[in-house]
Design an enzyme around this catalytic site. Structure first.
Site, PDB file in Angstrom:
ATOM      1  CG  HIS A 153      -3.995  -3.836   4.887  1.00  0.00           C
ATOM      2  ND1 HIS A 153      -2.758  -3.341   5.220  1.00  0.00           N
ATOM      3  CD2 HIS A 153      -3.813  -5.169   4.680  1.00  0.00           C
ATOM      4  CE1 HIS A 153      -1.863  -4.322   5.217  1.00  0.00           C
ATOM      5  NE2 HIS A 153      -2.484  -5.445   4.903  1.00  0.00           N
ATOM      6  CG  ASN A 167       2.534  -5.797   5.280  1.00  0.00           C
ATOM      7  OD1 ASN A 167       1.570  -5.128   4.908  1.00  0.00           O
ATOM      8  ND2 ASN A 167       2.420  -7.067   5.623  1.00  0.00           N
TER       9      ASN A 167
END
Length: 492
Positions: free
Chosen positions: A65, A138
């Site tokens: 990320h 997510n």
């Protein structure tokens, strides 16, 4: 024994797995749990060492990320769910809570294009009156693996080759050929929704199973889902190449420009709940993060809305230093024994301490907006002004006391401690159902992407055969089509 003979070098790799101190590892696939589905034990030193080592591999960029964009806004309750939870920020319709949200790609580096086929992170930090709540998810409702023991290996396989620093399909296909539970995730990633048009037009999900607890102490398993009010939009390959070639930060710019223009992104929050007393009636494990909960059995229940109406003031302070952790919860919301969630509880806070230091929760973006007090003192980069003389508890010179007790799930556990897989794997049913829900042209594009990954010259015939077998078990016609294009005989 020559103490320098086996100095740290891959030239002296043992033929079997060991810990960093050289002790043999007899099981590198499963965490040590109480029974097959119980919580993970802290005494699983290999797991802790493995995760801790993994968490320190990259500095200062996030190990996953890394590429992200943030924005601020509020969450407003629209529906009463106090029968399910005693969480204060969900206490009544109309209650608003300030939030900061970070969207991200997962695998690629901080400066990588935002048009790559990759899951997207969707993390929300709620600044509640009872402390922060981090809902770290997510855009897809499932994940590749179900046990956090495999998380470092999974990320390594998806990351570039350590020799060439090139992401290669043969490595990905090899690793996941050992993990048929990943098929469901691939029906999302290799689907048309695998490249969101931008951050405003994508779903969000808490992914893991959490627990809601009401005032009476009754617990419910829960899944969180974000649905954009402007709909889900995605990019096909040609569009992604064109947009990414023109602007590698197109999603970040779209988010920033939309908010600046007053076109505020909005999502509706829905939940699904399961009574833990009824979970044995299911043909899947509700704590298995590779599974979705069928909406016809567990319908979506509306909760509230998320509105992003303010851009961040400083990218470094409110994006790079912004830190999330699934362990950060509030009364009325608790963890479950989801094996991936259990390891995320440790790993996320550990990687933030590595990346930002032990006092990362003092940083303005991460600090709670309510009053707080403890005896966690000093450490690197401590900038909290304190003038107390009492740094211990209890004390007759300090009026600080315990907070009022709040309900937590009343769970009794018993079982043999062991490293094992869950009983209800059921790896192929849901991937097959999802594939059959696609229109014919969508199925064709999905097959092309599957075949594309398996066509890497370094993917062996054995690995291709395994994947054909997996997809055949999900859907026979799908397996036949993939086998035909790869010139591999299906093995049913």
């Amino acid at each position: 024994m020559d103490p320098y003979k086996y100095r740290s070098s891959s030239a002296y790799n043992a033929p079997f797995w060991t810990t960093n101190s050289g002790a043999p590892v007899y099981n590198n696939n499963n965490s040590l749990t109480v029974g097959s589905r119980g919580p993970i034990l802290l005494e699983d030193y290999h797991l802790v060492e493995k995760l801790a080592n993994f968490d320190r591999e990259r500095i200062p960029e996030r190990v996953v990320h890394a590429r992200g964009a943030s924005a601020k806004g509020f969450f407003e309750v629209t529906h009463d769910i106090t029968a399910l939870t005693c969480a204060d920020f969900l206490r009544a319709p109309g209650v608003q809570t300030p939030v900061i949200v970070r969207f991200s790609t997962v695998i690629h580096e901080r400066g990588s294009p935002e048009t790559l086929r990759d899951p997207r992170g969707f993390a929300v930090k709620f600044y509640t009156r009872e402390g922060n709540f981090d809902l770290v998810g997510n855009n897809f409702p499932v994940f590749f693996i179900r046990d956090g023991m495999k998380f470092p290996d999974m990320v390594h396989s998806l990351k570039p080759n350590p020799k060439s620093h090139i992401q290669e399909d043969w490595r990905i296909m090899d690793f996941f050929s050992h993990h048929p539970e990943s098929l469901h995730m691939f029906t999302f990633l290799l689907d048309d929704i695998g490249v969101p048009q931008d951050y405003r037009h994508m779903d969000g999900s808490g992914v893991n199973t959490y627990t809601l607890i009401n005032k009476a102490g009754k617990a419910y398993y829960v899944k969180f889902h974000w649905k954009p009010t402007c709909g889900v939009k995605s990019l096909l390959e040609e569009e992604a190449i064109k947009i990414g070639g023109a602007n590698h930060s197109h999603a970040t710019q779209d988010l920033y420009d939309s908010i600046a223009a007053g076109n505020y992104p909005e999502w509706k929050l829905f939940i699904q709940t399961i009574d833990p007393d009824h979970e044995d009636r299911l043909d899947f494990d509700p704590l298995d993060v590779t599974k979705t909960w069928p909406e016809d059995i567990f319908p979506l229940q509306p909760v509230g809305r998320l509105v992003l109406n303010k851009n961040i003031d400083n990218f470094f302070a409110e994006n790079e230093q912004l830190a999330f952790c699934p362990a950060i919860i509030v009364p009325g919301i608790y963890y479950s024994d989801d094996k991936l969630l259990q390891t995320r509880i440790f790993s996320y806070s550990d990687t933030q301490r590595h990346r930002l230091g032990p006092n990362y929760l003092q940083l303005p973006a991460n600090a709670p907006k309510c009053a707080h007090h403890n005896n966690h003192y000093d450490g690197f980069m401590n900038f909290m002004h304190r003038d107390e003389e009492i740094d211990y508890f209890p004390s007759r010179y300090d009026p600080a006391r315990h907070a009022e007790q709040y309900p937590i799930p009343p769970v009794r556990l018993s079982g043999k401690r062991d490293k094992c897989v869950i009983e209800k794997e059921n790896n192929f049913k849901q991937p097959g159902e999802r594939y059959r829900s696609f229109s014919p042209d969508r199925q064709e594009r999905f097959i092309n992407r599957v075949v594309g990954g398996l066509s890497d010259p370094r993917v062996t015939h054995e690995v291709r055969s395994i994947w054909v077998s997996y997809w055949s078990q999900a859907d026979k016609s799908l397996g036949q089509k993939i086998a035909s294009r790869l010139n591999v005989k299906p093995n049913y």
